[in-house]
Write a protein that holds these residues in place. Sequence first.
Motif, PDB file in Angstrom:
ATOM      1  N   ARG A 234      -2.137  17.649  -1.991  1.00  0.00           N
ATOM      2  CA  ARG A 234      -2.713  16.325  -1.915  1.00  0.00           C
ATOM      3  C   ARG A 234      -2.020  15.214  -1.492  1.00  0.00           C
ATOM      4  NH1 ARG A 234      -7.131  16.855  -6.881  1.00  0.00           N
ATOM      5  NH2 ARG A 234      -8.515  18.083  -5.614  1.00  0.00           N
ATOM      6  N   GLN A 235      -2.500  14.177  -0.962  1.00  0.00           N
ATOM      7  CA  GLN A 235      -1.755  13.077  -0.809  1.00  0.00           C
ATOM      8  C   GLN A 235      -2.754  11.710  -1.523  1.00  0.00           C
ATOM      9  OE1 GLN A 235      -0.409  12.193   3.186  1.00  0.00           O
ATOM     10  NE2 GLN A 235      -0.183  14.263   3.693  1.00  0.00           N
ATOM     11  N   LEU A 236      -2.287  10.810  -2.001  1.00  0.00           N
ATOM     12  CA  LEU A 236      -2.960   9.784  -2.673  1.00  0.00           C
ATOM     13  C   LEU A 236      -2.614   8.479  -1.762  1.00  0.00           C
ATOM     14  CD1 LEU A 236      -5.236   9.501  -4.543  1.00  0.00           C
ATOM     15  CD2 LEU A 236      -3.502   8.614  -6.362  1.00  0.00           C
ATOM     16  N   TRP A 237      -3.901   7.816  -1.164  1.00  0.00           N
ATOM     17  CA  TRP A 237      -3.621   6.311  -0.616  1.00  0.00           C
ATOM     18  C   TRP A 237      -4.068   5.510  -1.663  1.00  0.00           C
ATOM     19  CZ3 TRP A 237      -1.775   2.951   2.133  1.00  0.00           C
ATOM     20  CH2 TRP A 237      -2.555   1.748   2.218  1.00  0.00           C
ATOM     21  N   ILE A 238      -3.236   4.608  -2.039  1.00  0.00           N
ATOM     22  CA  ILE A 238      -3.262   3.451  -2.934  1.00  0.00           C
ATOM     23  C   ILE A 238      -3.227   2.151  -2.261  1.00  0.00           C
ATOM     24  CG2 ILE A 238      -2.186   2.489  -5.135  1.00  0.00           C
ATOM     25  CD1 ILE A 238      -1.278   5.523  -5.456  1.00  0.00           C
ATOM     26  N   PRO A 239      -4.142   1.356  -2.131  1.00  0.00           N
ATOM     27  CA  PRO A 239      -3.981   0.176  -1.335  1.00  0.00           C
ATOM     28  C   PRO A 239      -3.270  -0.882  -2.032  1.00  0.00           C
ATOM     29  CG  PRO A 239      -6.337   0.381  -2.004  1.00  0.00           C
ATOM     30  CD  PRO A 239      -5.337   1.787  -2.618  1.00  0.00           C
ATOM     31  N   GLU A 240      -2.881  -1.936  -1.316  1.00  0.00           N
ATOM     32  CA  GLU A 240      -2.462  -3.205  -1.928  1.00  0.00           C
ATOM     33  C   GLU A 240      -3.203  -3.664  -3.131  1.00  0.00           C
ATOM     34  OE1 GLU A 240      -3.123  -2.687   1.302  1.00  0.00           O
ATOM     35  OE2 GLU A 240      -1.266  -2.769   2.438  1.00  0.00           O
TER      36      GLU A 240
ATOM     37  N   GLY B  62       0.933  -1.176  -0.261  1.00  0.00           N
ATOM     38  CA  GLY B  62      -0.056  -0.019  -0.038  1.00  0.00           C
ATOM     39  C   GLY B  62       0.775   1.383  -0.046  1.00  0.00           C
ATOM     40  N   LYS B  63       0.434   2.304  -0.483  1.00  0.00           N
ATOM     41  CA  LYS B  63       1.373   3.427  -0.649  1.00  0.00           C
ATOM     42  C   LYS B  63       0.511   4.556  -0.442  1.00  0.00           C
ATOM     43  CE  LYS B  63       4.137   1.460  -4.475  1.00  0.00           C
ATOM     44  NZ  LYS B  63       4.399   1.660  -5.906  1.00  0.00           N
ATOM     45  N   LEU B  64       1.312   5.621   0.386  1.00  0.00           N
ATOM     46  CA  LEU B  64       0.499   6.832   0.662  1.00  0.00           C
ATOM     47  C   LEU B  64       1.695   8.010   0.088  1.00  0.00           C
ATOM     48  CD1 LEU B  64      -1.322   8.815   2.045  1.00  0.00           C
ATOM     49  CD2 LEU B  64       0.146   8.586   3.969  1.00  0.00           C
ATOM     50  N   VAL B  65       1.270   8.628  -0.774  1.00  0.00           N
ATOM     51  CA  VAL B  65       2.217   9.298  -1.740  1.00  0.00           C
ATOM     52  C   VAL B  65       1.643  10.831  -1.900  1.00  0.00           C
ATOM     53  CG1 VAL B  65       2.368   7.292  -3.119  1.00  0.00           C
ATOM     54  CG2 VAL B  65       0.853   8.918  -3.921  1.00  0.00           C
ATOM     55  N   ARG B  66       2.768  11.735  -2.089  1.00  0.00           N
ATOM     56  CA  ARG B  66       2.780  12.819  -2.345  1.00  0.00           C
ATOM     57  C   ARG B  66       3.801  13.761  -2.971  1.00  0.00           C
ATOM     58  NH1 ARG B  66       4.697  16.369   2.440  1.00  0.00           N
ATOM     59  NH2 ARG B  66       6.147  15.257   3.658  1.00  0.00           N
TER      60      ARG B  66
ATOM     61  N   PHE C 219       8.775  13.372  -5.062  1.00  0.00           N
ATOM     62  CA  PHE C 219       8.002  12.413  -4.857  1.00  0.00           C
ATOM     63  C   PHE C 219       8.265  11.737  -3.899  1.00  0.00           C
ATOM     64  CE2 PHE C 219       5.176   8.905  -5.656  1.00  0.00           C
ATOM     65  CZ  PHE C 219       4.198   9.369  -6.243  1.00  0.00           C
ATOM     66  N   LEU C 220       7.427  11.728  -2.758  1.00  0.00           N
ATOM     67  CA  LEU C 220       7.521  11.057  -1.525  1.00  0.00           C
ATOM     68  C   LEU C 220       6.586   9.858  -1.357  1.00  0.00           C
ATOM     69  CD1 LEU C 220       8.397  13.964   1.160  1.00  0.00           C
ATOM     70  CD2 LEU C 220       9.769  12.720  -0.121  1.00  0.00           C
ATOM     71  N   TYR C 221       6.949   8.947  -0.913  1.00  0.00           N
ATOM     72  CA  TYR C 221       5.837   7.868  -0.816  1.00  0.00           C
ATOM     73  C   TYR C 221       6.381   6.813   0.540  1.00  0.00           C
ATOM     74  CZ  TYR C 221       8.289   5.160  -4.199  1.00  0.00           C
ATOM     75  OH  TYR C 221       9.152   4.609  -4.749  1.00  0.00           O
ATOM     76  N   LYS C 222       5.044   6.514   1.294  1.00  0.00           N
ATOM     77  CA  LYS C 222       5.164   5.741   2.302  1.00  0.00           C
ATOM     78  C   LYS C 222       4.813   4.208   2.000  1.00  0.00           C
ATOM     79  CE  LYS C 222       4.438   7.783   6.604  1.00  0.00           C
ATOM     80  NZ  LYS C 222       5.878   8.064   6.574  1.00  0.00           N
TER      81      LYS C 222
END
Length: 183
Positions: free
Chosen positions: A110-116, A72-76, A131-134
Amino acid sequence: MNLTVTATTLPDVLILEPKVFGDERGFFMESFNASAFEEATGVKRIFVQDNHSRSVRGVLRGLHFQIQHPQGKLVRVVTGEVFDVAVDLRRSSPNFGKWVGVHLSAENKRQLWIPEGFAHGFVVVSDHAEFLYKTTDYWYKEHERSLSWQDPVLNIKWPNLPELLLSEKDRNAPALADAEIFP
């Protein structure tokens, strides 16, 4: 953390907009708070890795996913602007093979949550972007896969840029019909 969550056309992919406090000195925002994220989204995840990339205009990264150890990714974006895309690769999903695209920028925060279970990619539309992502799992080279960014079945409406810069892996990625996907 004051967080506004907006659903996209793919219900599991969410746009998050943190409360930004600004004045003549600049701004302050809380970019991530685990309890606020869970409360606002209903998603409980532990993030184990943070990644940071810098790219120039026209760089297209993706569409990437891990067939095992899905992330899963939380991106910004913290500098510049990208057009960010998520594609549902879960065969059991009613949205299998559908995509959503969102402009993320340093300006809109804005951030975007992209699930598995989703492929993810972006193209840089500004002179450059950071670009940063968790991620919810670690990167495993042996499990990483790519999906063609230009698959006509997906028909992703990428921004019109004069020239795209892609890695060899992304240039040669298979179409959805030939890709490994999730059950």
